[in-house]
Design a protein around this motif. Sequence first.
Motif, short mmCIF file in Angstrom:
data_model
loop_
_atom_site.label_atom_id
_atom_site.label_comp_id
_atom_site.label_asym_id
_atom_site.label_seq_id
_atom_site.Cartn_x
_atom_site.Cartn_y
_atom_site.Cartn_z
N HIS A 61 26.50 45.39 30.73
CA HIS A 61 26.39 46.79 30.75
C HIS A 61 26.53 47.08 32.55
O HIS A 61 26.03 48.18 32.92
N SER A 62 26.91 46.21 33.28
CA SER A 62 26.75 46.71 34.62
C SER A 62 28.22 47.21 35.01
O SER A 62 29.39 47.30 34.21
N LEU A 63 28.08 48.06 35.97
CA LEU A 63 29.28 48.95 36.28
C LEU A 63 30.71 47.91 36.36
O LEU A 63 31.79 48.40 35.85
N GLY A 64 30.73 46.74 37.14
CA GLY A 64 31.75 45.68 37.32
C GLY A 64 32.13 45.19 35.98
O GLY A 64 33.30 45.45 35.61
N ALA A 65 31.35 45.17 35.08
CA ALA A 65 31.82 44.83 33.89
C ALA A 65 32.29 45.78 33.04
O ALA A 65 33.29 45.34 32.44
N ILE A 66 31.70 47.00 32.84
CA ILE A 66 32.55 47.93 32.33
C ILE A 66 33.89 48.33 32.96
O ILE A 66 34.85 48.63 32.21
N TRP A 67 33.83 48.36 34.40
CA TRP A 67 35.13 48.50 34.95
C TRP A 67 36.16 47.57 34.45
O TRP A 67 37.45 47.80 34.47
N ARG A 68 35.89 46.14 34.50
CA ARG A 68 36.84 45.36 34.04
C ARG A 68 37.18 45.33 32.54
O ARG A 68 38.41 45.06 32.21
N ARG A 69 36.51 45.68 31.73
CA ARG A 69 36.49 45.64 30.23
C ARG A 69 37.49 46.88 30.14
O ARG A 69 38.16 46.63 29.19
N SER A 70 37.22 47.96 30.71
CA SER A 70 38.08 49.04 30.38
C SER A 70 39.50 49.13 31.26
O SER A 70 40.27 49.96 31.00
N ARG A 71 39.72 48.11 32.03
CA ARG A 71 40.73 47.87 32.91
C ARG A 71 41.34 49.26 33.56
O ARG A 71 42.29 49.58 33.27
N LEU A 72 40.18 49.63 34.25
CA LEU A 72 40.57 50.99 34.95
C LEU A 72 41.41 50.90 36.02
O LEU A 72 41.96 51.91 36.23
N THR A 73 41.36 49.64 36.68
CA THR A 73 42.45 49.70 37.74
C THR A 73 43.66 49.10 37.39
O THR A 73 44.83 48.83 38.14
N CYS A 74 44.18 48.80 36.15
CA CYS A 74 45.31 48.26 35.62
C CYS A 74 46.52 49.26 35.37
O CYS A 74 46.09 50.18 34.80
N PRO A 75 47.62 48.92 35.70
CA PRO A 75 48.66 49.87 35.58
C PRO A 75 49.09 49.83 34.06
O PRO A 75 48.73 48.90 33.44
N THR A 76 49.78 50.61 33.54
CA THR A 76 50.16 50.83 32.11
C THR A 76 51.51 49.92 32.18
O THR A 76 51.69 49.49 33.02
N ARG A 77 51.64 49.54 30.95
CA ARG A 77 53.03 48.67 30.66
C ARG A 77 54.23 49.40 31.20
O ARG A 77 55.03 48.85 31.70
N GLN A 78 54.16 50.63 30.82
CA GLN A 78 55.28 51.50 31.54
C GLN A 78 55.39 51.61 33.00
O GLN A 78 56.23 51.53 33.51
N GLN A 79 54.45 51.61 33.63
CA GLN A 79 54.18 51.62 35.11
C GLN A 79 54.59 50.38 35.44
O GLN A 79 55.46 50.21 36.43
N LEU A 80 54.22 49.26 34.81
CA LEU A 80 54.85 47.81 35.24
C LEU A 80 56.25 47.73 35.06
O LEU A 80 57.03 47.07 35.75
N GLY A 81 56.83 48.46 34.06
CA GLY A 81 58.23 48.31 33.99
C GLY A 81 58.93 49.01 34.88
O GLY A 81 60.05 48.42 35.58
#
Length: 147
Positions: A61-81
């Motif tokens: 429940h730490s902010l970092g864990a929630i951030w990683r679990r929700s993948r808030l900084t990850c691009p979408t697959r379309q963006q990666l395309g």
Amino acid sequence: MTPEASIPGPAPIDESALRAYLSDELPPDQMARVEKALRESATLRARLEDVRADREDFQLHSLGAIWRRSRLTCPTRQQLGSYVLDALDPELGAYFQFHLEVVECPICQANLSDLEAQSRSNSGSDGSRTRHQRILKSSEHLLGDEA
């Protein structure tokens, strides 16, 4: 024995009640009772912090864990395309490169690898080139005199 003596009072707030409180597993009336007791007792608040620190899911429940679990900084697959096709704004492309090469996000790296493999297999097929030509030909009228 008086009639009042036979009626039991509310159960004491023990460790299991505090764990249930932290997990939102208590009925609303008991949640309200625990919250009221927590506002009134510094000792109970300290016990709650001890229970919270001893939970197995404490770091979940730490902010970092929630951030990683929700993948808030990850691009979408379309963006990666679009990244694979080098069709991104340079700043966004630089961020994706950082995310992939410095942060080394395993999910995004796997998606990128898959998209690159698809791109390689599509670029080698004649059907893909023919389809590409048909799409361009059908879109010429939209381009006007620029084509």
